[in-house]
Scaffold this motif. Sequence first.
Motif, PDB file in Angstrom:
ATOM      1  N   GLN B  38       0.852  -1.192   0.000  1.00 11.14           N
ATOM      2  CA  GLN B  38       0.000   0.000   0.000  1.00 11.14           C
ATOM      3  C   GLN B  38       0.887   1.242   0.000  1.00 11.14           C
ATOM      4  OE1 GLN B  38      -2.586   0.627   3.452  1.00 11.14           O
ATOM      5  NE2 GLN B  38      -4.182   1.444   2.114  1.00 11.14           N
ATOM      6  N   ASN B  41      -1.795   6.946   0.502  1.00 12.79           N
ATOM      7  CA  ASN B  41      -3.073   7.417  -0.037  1.00 12.79           C
ATOM      8  C   ASN B  41      -3.560   6.592  -1.219  1.00 12.79           C
ATOM      9  OD1 ASN B  41      -3.250   9.603   1.819  1.00 12.79           O
ATOM     10  ND2 ASN B  41      -1.721  10.677   0.594  1.00 12.79           N
ATOM     11  N   GLN B  42      -3.167   5.336  -1.259  1.00 15.50           N
ATOM     12  CA  GLN B  42      -3.628   4.451  -2.321  1.00 15.50           C
ATOM     13  C   GLN B  42      -4.217   3.179  -1.712  1.00 15.50           C
ATOM     14  OE1 GLN B  42      -1.005   3.755  -5.641  1.00 15.50           O
ATOM     15  NE2 GLN B  42      -0.003   5.743  -5.411  1.00 15.50           N
ATOM     16  N   GLY B  43      -4.899   2.429  -2.549  1.00 12.24           N
ATOM     17  CA  GLY B  43      -5.421   1.137  -2.108  1.00 12.24           C
ATOM     18  C   GLY B  43      -4.327   0.085  -2.110  1.00 12.24           C
TER      19      GLY B  43
END
Lengths: 113, 113
Positions: B38, B41-43
């Motif tokens: 991860q 700020n991302q999946g």
Amino acid sequence: EAGVVQSPRYKIIEKKQPVAFWCNPISGHNTLYWYLQNLGQGPELLIRYENEEAVDDSQLPKDRFSAERLKGVDSTLKIQPAELGDSAVYLCASSLNRVSEQFFGPGTRLTVL
Amino acid sequence: AQSVTQLDSQVPVFEEAPVELRCNYSSSVSVYLFWYVQYPNQGLQLLLKYLSGSTLVKGINGFEAEFNKSQTSFHLRKPSVHISDTAEYFCAVSGQGAQKLVFGQGTRLTINP
């Protein structure tokens, strides 16, 4: 191919207010998941859908959380009313079926003041 | 039920050095094992997975992991890390035939120049 889309990316609300998160899975993916990720923790499954049917919602706090997946495509997760402890990242994922790889969206970061 | 323990919450290493991120699991049934990454700020993105067969699994970005059934471990390794590998890494387990993922708490990998 577009990935899993989530909106909004960020949300700040006052406690006791309602809030909703939206997820658009990858086209053709029948299985959809909502996860809760607290700060410094791994994701925890809230609910899993097979098409329109919620087949695993044992971890969903049903007194304040609800979810729906109309027509087996998009899904909405709602909290009403929100509490301070709900501040977290809410992740949506989708897969072709229940045994296929899960693809995650970027998440919605919720802050409850 | 399954559980995952990631033994290090943070791992700092120098660029081009090797790294190992440790993961132990517990399960009463046969399992599938996964490593996700991860970025901020991302999946989550799947790095690699073990379903069956060879216990040495190779994934994306030069990562590999080895399944050790006797030690119930699935450690992640990379022989030479890059600044771009800075991220949070999650180990996950599911029972065979099901995609209900149980995640560890994550290991933050920091690469120093």
